[in-house]
Design a protein around this motif. Structure first.
Motif, PDB file in Angstrom:
ATOM      1  N   ALA A 194       0.835  -1.203   0.000  1.00  0.00           N
ATOM      2  CA  ALA A 194       0.000   0.000   0.000  1.00  0.00           C
ATOM      3  C   ALA A 194       0.867   1.249   0.000  1.00  0.00           C
ATOM      4  O   ALA A 194       2.042   1.209   0.365  1.00  0.00           O
ATOM      5  CB  ALA A 194      -0.924   0.017   1.222  1.00  0.00           C
ATOM      6  N   TYR A 238      -3.655   3.825  -1.922  1.00  0.00           N
ATOM      7  CA  TYR A 238      -3.817   2.762  -2.909  1.00  0.00           C
ATOM      8  C   TYR A 238      -3.289   1.466  -2.323  1.00  0.00           C
ATOM      9  O   TYR A 238      -2.352   1.476  -1.526  1.00  0.00           O
ATOM     10  CB  TYR A 238      -3.071   3.107  -4.206  1.00  0.00           C
ATOM     11  N   TYR A 239      -3.911   0.352  -2.763  1.00  0.00           N
ATOM     12  CA  TYR A 239      -3.597  -0.948  -2.181  1.00  0.00           C
ATOM     13  C   TYR A 239      -3.384  -1.988  -3.266  1.00  0.00           C
ATOM     14  O   TYR A 239      -3.974  -1.913  -4.344  1.00  0.00           O
ATOM     15  CB  TYR A 239      -4.749  -1.424  -1.292  1.00  0.00           C
ATOM     16  N   THR A 240      -2.583  -3.020  -2.947  1.00  0.00           N
ATOM     17  CA  THR A 240      -2.533  -4.175  -3.814  1.00  0.00           C
ATOM     18  C   THR A 240      -3.861  -4.919  -3.688  1.00  0.00           C
ATOM     19  O   THR A 240      -4.583  -4.776  -2.685  1.00  0.00           O
ATOM     20  CB  THR A 240      -1.353  -5.086  -3.458  1.00  0.00           C
ATOM     21  N   LEU A 241      -4.169  -5.731  -4.680  1.00  0.00           N
ATOM     22  CA  LEU A 241      -5.484  -6.373  -4.724  1.00  0.00           C
ATOM     23  C   LEU A 241      -5.783  -7.204  -3.478  1.00  0.00           C
ATOM     24  O   LEU A 241      -6.893  -7.153  -2.933  1.00  0.00           O
ATOM     25  CB  LEU A 241      -5.566  -7.260  -5.972  1.00  0.00           C
ATOM     26  N   LYS A 284      -6.893  -4.921  -0.507  1.00  0.00           N
ATOM     27  CA  LYS A 284      -8.088  -4.062  -0.598  1.00  0.00           C
ATOM     28  C   LYS A 284      -9.231  -4.637   0.222  1.00  0.00           C
ATOM     29  O   LYS A 284      -9.566  -5.814   0.125  1.00  0.00           O
ATOM     30  CB  LYS A 284      -8.536  -3.934  -2.062  1.00  0.00           C
ATOM     31  N   GLY A 285      -9.828  -3.787   1.040  1.00  0.00           N
ATOM     32  CA  GLY A 285     -10.955  -4.202   1.867  1.00  0.00           C
ATOM     33  C   GLY A 285     -10.556  -4.842   3.180  1.00  0.00           C
ATOM     34  O   GLY A 285     -11.403  -5.030   4.057  1.00  0.00           O
ATOM     35  N   SER A 309      -5.816  -1.206   5.962  1.00  0.00           N
ATOM     36  CA  SER A 309      -6.072   0.231   5.881  1.00  0.00           C
ATOM     37  C   SER A 309      -4.813   0.986   6.277  1.00  0.00           C
ATOM     38  O   SER A 309      -4.325   0.853   7.406  1.00  0.00           O
ATOM     39  CB  SER A 309      -7.227   0.602   6.804  1.00  0.00           C
ATOM     40  N   SER A 332       0.105   1.458  -8.810  1.00  0.00           N
ATOM     41  CA  SER A 332       0.718   0.523  -7.875  1.00  0.00           C
ATOM     42  C   SER A 332       2.203   0.399  -8.168  1.00  0.00           C
ATOM     43  O   SER A 332       2.677   0.829  -9.210  1.00  0.00           O
ATOM     44  CB  SER A 332       0.058  -0.857  -7.985  1.00  0.00           C
TER      45      SER A 332
END
Lengths: 119, 112
Positions: free
Chosen positions: A49, A59-62, A65-66, A69, B100
């Motif tokens: 992130a 922004y986050y890696t997949l 995400k969710g 934080s 990213s």
């Protein structure tokens, strides 16, 4: 002394949560985007992130995400990452890194903090 | 998004020169800067090359970086190898579309 110092890593069970911290010193903390990068045992580096210098963009890696934080408190020169719903695949050393050259070019890394997820 | 592919390992003798490649799977290698990091066992990574070919202060000029658009790859060249250069080396770039950060899988350099 210019440095980043992570803390908060420990052994947790699957499904639990954890908060990592990264304290910066020796530079103007609020001027720089900061990243979390992790490394599973014996594996390569994986970006997790990034948060902008003022904390407004994240922004986050997949896989994060969710569940994860990223946040920062520039008044305390500290970066955080909340890790939720942890799985065994999240077991890794977590590094914070300072973006000194743009586009994810890191000029400073912390020493890392180890997170182990195990039942 | 794209991947960065590195050889898993390379080996060379002291005093020789080694080149580690990093190939971008899609998009142009010169679309975004490439960085190279060195990681010795038990230590955090450190930067040896940033912005394709720039050396941070304190990094010996034995380390150099380059970009080759024809092969869509970046390269890290280490000349006059020393045993202390033995480490894992990672290339890294940026995916503007997501955005990213992308790391290569790493290359283990053995100097013997």
């Amino acid at each position: 002394q210019v440095q980043l110092v992570e803390s908060g890593g420990r052994v947790v069970q699957p499904g639990e949560s954890l908060r990592l911290s990264c304290a910066g010193s020796g530079f103007t903390f609020s001027n720089y985007p900061l990243h979390w990068v992790r490394q599973a045992p014996g594996k390569g580096l994986e970006w997790v992130a990034v948060i902008s210098s003022d904390g407004t963009n994240k922004y986050y890696t997949l896989s994060a995400k969710g569940r994860f934080s990223i946040s920062r408190d520039n008044s305390k020169n500290t970066l955080y990452m909340e890790l939720n719903r942890l799985t065994v695949d999240d077991t890794a050393t977590y590094y914070c890194a300072k973006e000194g050259w743009g586009e994810g070019g890191y000029d400073l890394w912390g020493q890392g903090t180890m997170v182990t997820v195990s039942s | 998004n794209f991947m960065l592919t590195q050889p898993h390992s390379v080996s060379e003798s002291p005093g020789k020169t080694v080149i580690i490649s990093c190939t971008r799977s899609s998009g142009s290698i010169d679309s975004n800067y490439v960085q190279w990091y060195q990681q010795r066992p038990g230590s955090s990574p450190t930067t040896v090359i940033y912005e394709d070919d720039q050396r941070p202060s304190g990094v010996p000029d034995r380390f150099s970086g380059s970009i080759d658009s024809s092969s869509n790859s970046a390269s890290l060249t280490i000349s006059g190898l020393k045993t202390e250069d033995a480490a894992d080396y990672y290339c890294q770039s940026y995916d503007s579309s997501i955005p990213s950060v992308v790391f290569g899988g790493g290359t283990k350099l053995t100097v013997l």
